[in-house]
Design an enzyme around this catalytic site. Structure first.
Site, PDB file in Angstrom:
ATOM      1  N   SER A 185       0.786  -1.229   0.000  1.00 19.62           N
ATOM      2  CA  SER A 185       0.000   0.000   0.000  1.00 19.62           C
ATOM      3  C   SER A 185       0.816   1.277   0.000  1.00 19.62           C
ATOM      4  CB  SER A 185      -0.933   0.004   1.212  1.00 19.62           C
ATOM      5  OG  SER A 185      -0.184  -0.050   2.397  1.00 19.62           O
ATOM      6  N   HIS A 213      -5.387  -3.925  -0.882  1.00 20.20           N
ATOM      7  CA  HIS A 213      -5.265  -2.862  -1.893  1.00 20.20           C
ATOM      8  C   HIS A 213      -5.338  -3.403  -3.319  1.00 20.20           C
ATOM      9  CE1 HIS A 213      -4.402   0.244   1.072  1.00 20.20           C
ATOM     10  NE2 HIS A 213      -3.876  -0.763   1.749  1.00 20.20           N
ATOM     11  N   LYS A 243     -11.944  -0.497   1.470  1.00 18.87           N
ATOM     12  CA  LYS A 243     -11.160   0.362   0.569  1.00 18.87           C
ATOM     13  C   LYS A 243     -11.911   0.460  -0.769  1.00 18.87           C
ATOM     14  CE  LYS A 243      -7.114  -0.918   3.236  1.00 18.87           C
ATOM     15  NZ  LYS A 243      -7.228   0.116   4.267  1.00 18.87           N
TER      16      LYS A 243
HETATM   17  C1  LIG Z   1      -2.595  -4.562   3.646  1.00 22.01           C
HETATM   18  C2  LIG Z   1      -3.687  -4.212   4.611  1.00 22.01           C
HETATM   19  N1  LIG Z   1      -4.274  -5.191   5.320  1.00 22.01           N
HETATM   20  C3  LIG Z   1      -5.249  -4.922   6.198  1.00 22.01           C
HETATM   21  C4  LIG Z   1      -5.689  -3.642   6.418  1.00 22.01           C
HETATM   22  C5  LIG Z   1      -6.765  -3.380   7.419  1.00 22.01           C
HETATM   23  O1  LIG Z   1      -7.971  -3.182   6.765  1.00 22.01           O
HETATM   24  P1  LIG Z   1      -9.179  -2.410   7.437  1.00 22.01           P
HETATM   25  O2  LIG Z   1      -8.916  -0.968   7.279  1.00 22.01           O
HETATM   26  O3  LIG Z   1     -10.358  -2.876   6.643  1.00 22.01           O
HETATM   27  O4  LIG Z   1      -9.237  -2.829   8.850  1.00 22.01           O
HETATM   28  C6  LIG Z   1      -5.116  -2.597   5.715  1.00 22.01           C
HETATM   29  C7  LIG Z   1      -5.582  -1.216   5.952  1.00 22.01           C
HETATM   30  O5  LIG Z   1      -4.902  -0.248   5.889  1.00 22.01           O
HETATM   31  C8  LIG Z   1      -4.080  -2.888   4.787  1.00 22.01           C
HETATM   32  O6  LIG Z   1      -3.496  -1.913   4.098  1.00 22.01           O
END
Ligand SMILES: Cc1ncc(COP(=O)(O)O)c(C=O)c1O
Length: 396
Positions: A185, A213, A243
């Protein structure tokens, strides 16, 4: 307050502020769309993960309202008591179809999905090979599992092969997993899934891809695993619903046995109240939208390519992104924060990202164009980038 706690808090806050690591939190007044209002000022928004603009989509809003009317605002219980609503089952069936797997299970957030699923299948007799740039929720999920964590150099397949061999041949572990983000990300690069699958087959590794992502972005919307046609090869496809999908929540998609097991072993599924009816219905609507058309996906990529080319032409260091995520890497944390502050003063909201979200010395401003941006918005943003970049000596 305890004096010890007071001292601890003060010294940590001081350290963070002195080193440019303290994050001032802005309040968005209204929806998180392509333009936002912060402190009464309208700004072009390049910081949300609302990749497809679905967070403010009228069809999703209508779906949420309809579900609230029919099912109420809360699910009323954890999934395993009587918090499994027909809406959850409908969503999970749709997710499995979308991801090309036998089954799927939804969680309350992407973060707790990683807590749930990693700990669900791995334990202290196992080892987890983990890309060094994996998201914090993966790191925490791995820690919770109590498996041996082995850091693998970022997207370094030689390192993965060597460490997989060593872990498997040591005979110390019952199972070995490799876990990676599908799309990273903060840099926008993509995991090398075909090579990962090859190595996994060689050493019988469990494969886990966090596609937070990648969903909605890669594979014509269905994600990074689908992009490479590896739906049958990756054991756990995890993603968020917060997202590109625009709502909130997380999911794991995989075999029926995997999902059946997570439903009895994944602690957030057992011990935390399930997704609300409104969210669940809105997510289902979003998944249906993505399955029906690639229009939003295509627009996202068009906007991403446009912004990326514009920033590169201006002379910004944009790293090695392969997706619409476009970092402007500044290096020094304080300078990155100052750059973001100046952009905001001029009309662009592009948040600086510093340690611990990215490694020290790689402070950056992360840009996330969405399907909802217009060309005029992106041109205006580029104009402001040029002005502030030159003023601060970041570009010529
Ligand atoms: C790679 C990754 N996994 C998990 C998450 C967590 O997701 P959520 O915001 O839906 O809790 C994020 C969020 O930034 C992320 O970038």
């Amino acid at each position: 307050m305890s004096q010890k706690l007071e001292q601890y808090l003060q010294s940590n806050l001081e350290y963070l502020k002195d080193n440019g690591l303290y994050n001032e939190i802005d309040v968005v007044e209204g929806a998180n769309g392509p333009e936002i209002t912060v402190a009464g000022k309208s700004l072009i928004n390049l910081s949300s993960n609302n990749y497809l603009g679905l967070a403010t989509d009228e069809k999703l809003k209508a779906a949420a309202i309809e579900a609230i009317k029919s099912h109420g605002v809360g699910a009323g219980a954890v999934r395993t008591i009587n918090g499994t609503l027909d809406l959850h089952v409908e969503l999970e069936n749709k997710l499995a179809e979308f991801k090309g797997t036998e089954a799927a299970v939804a969680f309350q957030s992407g973060f707790n999905c990683n807590m749930a699923a990693i700990q669900g299948v791995m334990n202290k007799e196992d080892a987890i090979l983990s890309d060094e740039l994996n998201h914090a929720s993966i790191i925490d999920g791995c820690r919770l599992s109590r498996a041996k964590i082995i850091r693998v150099n970022h997207s370094d397949m030689d390192d993965l092969r060597a460490k997989a061999k060593e872990a498997v041949e040591s005979g110390l572990y019952k199972k070995v997993m490799y876990i990676t983000d599908g799309v990273f990300s903060m840099d926008g690069d993509v995991a090398k899934l075909p090579e990962i699958v090859e190595i996994a087959k060689e050493f019988d590794l469990i494969t886990y891809v966090d596609d937070a992502h990648g969903s909605g972005v890669m594979g014509k919307g269905a994600g990074t695993v689908k992009h490479f046609g590896l739906e049958k090869e990756i054991d756990l496809q995890m993603g968020t619903l917060s997202k590109a999908i625009g709502v909130v929540g997380g999911y794991v998609a995989g075999s029926q046995d995997l999902i059946d097991y997570l439903k009895v072993a994944a602690r957030p599924f057992l011990f935390s109240t399930s997704l609300t009816p409104g969210d669940t219905k809105a997510i289902t609507e979003a998944v249906k939208t993505l399955m029906a058309s690639t229009e939003l996906h295509d627009k996202l990529w068009e906007n991403g390519d446009y912004l990326k080319a514009g920033l590169k032409d201006l002379g910004f260091e944009i790293g090695k992104s392969e997706t619409p995520i476009t970092p402007c890497i500044i290096g020094d944390e304080k300078k990155a924060q100052e750059f973001s502050k100046r952009l905001k003063e001029e009309g662009v909201y592009a948040k600086s990202i510093v340690f611990p979200t990215v490694p020290k010395g790689t402070g950056r401003v992360r840009n996330m164009p969405t399907a909802a941006h217009t060309k005029e918005m992106l041109d205006k943003a580029l104009e402001i980038y040029a002005k502030v970049g030159r003023e601060m000596g970041i570009i010529n």
